[in-house]
Design a protein around this motif. Structure first.
Motif, short mmCIF file in Angstrom:
data_model
loop_
_atom_site.label_atom_id
_atom_site.label_comp_id
_atom_site.label_asym_id
_atom_site.label_seq_id
_atom_site.Cartn_x
_atom_site.Cartn_y
_atom_site.Cartn_z
N LEU A 1 20.40 -7.62 -51.79
CA LEU A 1 20.12 -9.06 -51.64
C LEU A 1 19.28 -9.33 -50.40
O LEU A 1 18.34 -10.12 -50.45
N PHE A 2 19.65 -8.71 -49.30
CA PHE A 2 18.92 -8.84 -48.05
C PHE A 2 18.65 -7.43 -47.54
O PHE A 2 19.59 -6.70 -47.24
N LEU A 3 17.41 -7.07 -47.47
CA LEU A 3 17.04 -5.71 -47.08
C LEU A 3 17.42 -5.43 -45.63
O LEU A 3 17.57 -6.37 -44.83
N PRO A 4 17.57 -4.17 -45.26
CA PRO A 4 17.93 -3.83 -43.88
C PRO A 4 17.01 -4.47 -42.83
O PRO A 4 17.47 -4.82 -41.75
N ALA A 5 15.75 -4.64 -43.15
CA ALA A 5 14.83 -5.28 -42.20
C ALA A 5 15.30 -6.69 -41.82
O ALA A 5 15.07 -7.15 -40.69
N CYS A 6 15.98 -7.37 -42.73
CA CYS A 6 16.51 -8.71 -42.43
C CYS A 6 17.60 -8.62 -41.37
O CYS A 6 17.64 -9.43 -40.44
N GLY A 7 18.49 -7.65 -41.50
CA GLY A 7 19.53 -7.45 -40.50
C GLY A 7 18.94 -7.03 -39.17
O GLY A 7 19.38 -7.50 -38.10
N GLN A 8 17.94 -6.15 -39.20
CA GLN A 8 17.28 -5.72 -37.97
C GLN A 8 16.64 -6.91 -37.27
O GLN A 8 16.73 -7.05 -36.05
N ASP A 9 15.98 -7.77 -38.04
CA ASP A 9 15.34 -8.95 -37.47
C ASP A 9 16.37 -9.88 -36.84
O ASP A 9 16.16 -10.41 -35.74
N THR A 10 17.49 -10.07 -37.51
CA THR A 10 18.56 -10.92 -36.96
C THR A 10 19.04 -10.36 -35.62
O THR A 10 19.16 -11.10 -34.64
N ALA A 11 19.28 -9.06 -35.57
CA ALA A 11 19.75 -8.44 -34.32
C ALA A 11 18.70 -8.51 -33.22
O ALA A 11 19.04 -8.68 -32.04
N LYS A 12 17.45 -8.40 -33.60
CA LYS A 12 16.38 -8.44 -32.60
C LYS A 12 16.26 -9.83 -31.96
O LYS A 12 15.96 -9.96 -30.78
N VAL A 13 16.53 -10.86 -32.74
CA VAL A 13 16.38 -12.24 -32.26
C VAL A 13 17.56 -12.67 -31.38
O VAL A 13 17.39 -13.46 -30.45
N ILE A 14 18.74 -12.16 -31.66
CA ILE A 14 19.93 -12.54 -30.88
C ILE A 14 19.96 -11.71 -29.60
O ILE A 14 20.00 -10.48 -29.66
N PRO A 15 19.94 -12.38 -28.44
CA PRO A 15 19.96 -11.63 -27.18
C PRO A 15 21.19 -10.72 -27.09
O PRO A 15 22.30 -11.11 -27.43
N LYS A 16 20.96 -9.49 -26.67
CA LYS A 16 22.02 -8.50 -26.46
C LYS A 16 22.75 -8.10 -27.73
O LYS A 16 23.86 -7.57 -27.67
N ALA A 17 22.17 -8.36 -28.88
CA ALA A 17 22.83 -7.98 -30.13
C ALA A 17 22.67 -6.48 -30.37
O ALA A 17 21.70 -5.87 -29.95
N GLU A 18 23.66 -5.95 -31.06
CA GLU A 18 23.63 -4.55 -31.47
C GLU A 18 23.51 -4.54 -32.99
O GLU A 18 24.14 -5.34 -33.67
N PHE A 19 22.70 -3.62 -33.50
CA PHE A 19 22.50 -3.50 -34.94
C PHE A 19 23.18 -2.23 -35.43
O PHE A 19 22.98 -1.16 -34.87
N MET A 20 23.98 -2.36 -36.48
CA MET A 20 24.67 -1.22 -37.06
C MET A 20 24.29 -1.14 -38.54
O MET A 20 24.69 -1.99 -39.34
N LEU A 21 23.50 -0.14 -38.88
CA LEU A 21 23.09 0.09 -40.26
C LEU A 21 23.99 1.18 -40.84
O LEU A 21 24.12 2.26 -40.25
N ILE A 22 24.60 0.89 -41.97
CA ILE A 22 25.53 1.84 -42.58
C ILE A 22 24.91 2.40 -43.86
O ILE A 22 24.70 1.67 -44.84
N ASP A 23 24.61 3.70 -43.82
CA ASP A 23 24.04 4.38 -44.98
C ASP A 23 25.02 4.30 -46.16
O ASP A 23 26.22 4.46 -45.99
N GLY A 24 24.47 4.06 -47.33
CA GLY A 24 25.27 4.05 -48.55
C GLY A 24 25.99 2.75 -48.83
O GLY A 24 26.50 2.54 -49.92
N MET A 25 26.06 1.85 -47.84
CA MET A 25 26.74 0.57 -48.03
C MET A 25 25.74 -0.45 -48.58
O MET A 25 24.58 -0.48 -48.17
N GLY A 26 26.21 -1.26 -49.51
CA GLY A 26 25.38 -2.32 -50.06
C GLY A 26 25.74 -3.66 -49.42
O GLY A 26 25.94 -3.75 -48.21
N HIS A 27 25.88 -4.67 -50.25
CA HIS A 27 26.24 -6.02 -49.79
C HIS A 27 27.75 -6.23 -49.86
O HIS A 27 28.24 -7.32 -49.66
N ASP A 28 28.45 -5.17 -50.15
CA ASP A 28 29.91 -5.22 -50.24
C ASP A 28 30.51 -4.56 -49.00
O ASP A 28 29.79 -4.20 -48.08
N LEU A 29 31.80 -4.41 -49.00
CA LEU A 29 32.49 -3.79 -47.87
C LEU A 29 33.52 -2.80 -48.43
O LEU A 29 34.67 -3.16 -48.67
#
Length: 139
Positions: free
Chosen positions: A92-120
């Motif tokens: 639904l939202f590609l990893p680049a969207c999450g990366q962009d969100t983390a980049k915009v928020i000051p001091k944010a950390e980005f955690m990309l999880i291989d194999g995970m989709g939009h579920d948990l």
């Protein structure tokens, strides 16, 4: 998008059709690295339908996303330590969207999880809980 916008059968008058529809969507947004838990997804779909079923809800949600516009200026005002968790297989939202969100928020950390989709996936809960705990402790 086709699965998300297709009319959902009524869970009361057509429970099998409702479950088939919901499980097809759940499978589609799930990642490829973890087993799809059909029983848990079925139980969640029935629980959600019992709480509230509004066929127009999905359209309202899509509309809300579309009219929100660019949120980056508001995200940039977040002043607390933030952890953005994103699935590498999220359709639904590609990893680049999450990366962009983390980049915009000051001091944010980005955690990309291989194999995970939009579920948990349940098997990832310990990893995610640990990451949230670490993030809270760095505040």
């Amino acid at each position: 998008m086709a699965l998300m916008t297709r009319p959902t059968p009524d869970p009361v008058s057509d429970q099998p059709g409702f479950l088939m529809h919901r499980l097809a969507f759940a499978r589609r947004i799930a990642g490829t690295g973890y087993p799809f838990d059909e029983d848990a997804s079925r139980a969640l779909a029935l629980e959600e339908a019992k709480r509230a079923f509004d066929p127009a809800g999905t359209a309202r949600q899509i509309t809300a996303i579309a009219v929100t516009g660019d949120r980056r200026s508001r995200l940039a005002t977040i002043s607390v330590r933030t952890l953005v968790i994103h699935g590498a297989d999220a359709p639904l939202f590609l990893p680049a969207c999450g990366q962009d969100t983390a980049k915009v928020i000051p001091k944010a950390e980005f955690m990309l999880i291989d194999g995970m989709g939009h579920d948990l996936p349940a098997s990832l809960l310990p990893l995610i809980i640990d990451a949230i705990d670490r993030n809270a402790r760095r505040a």
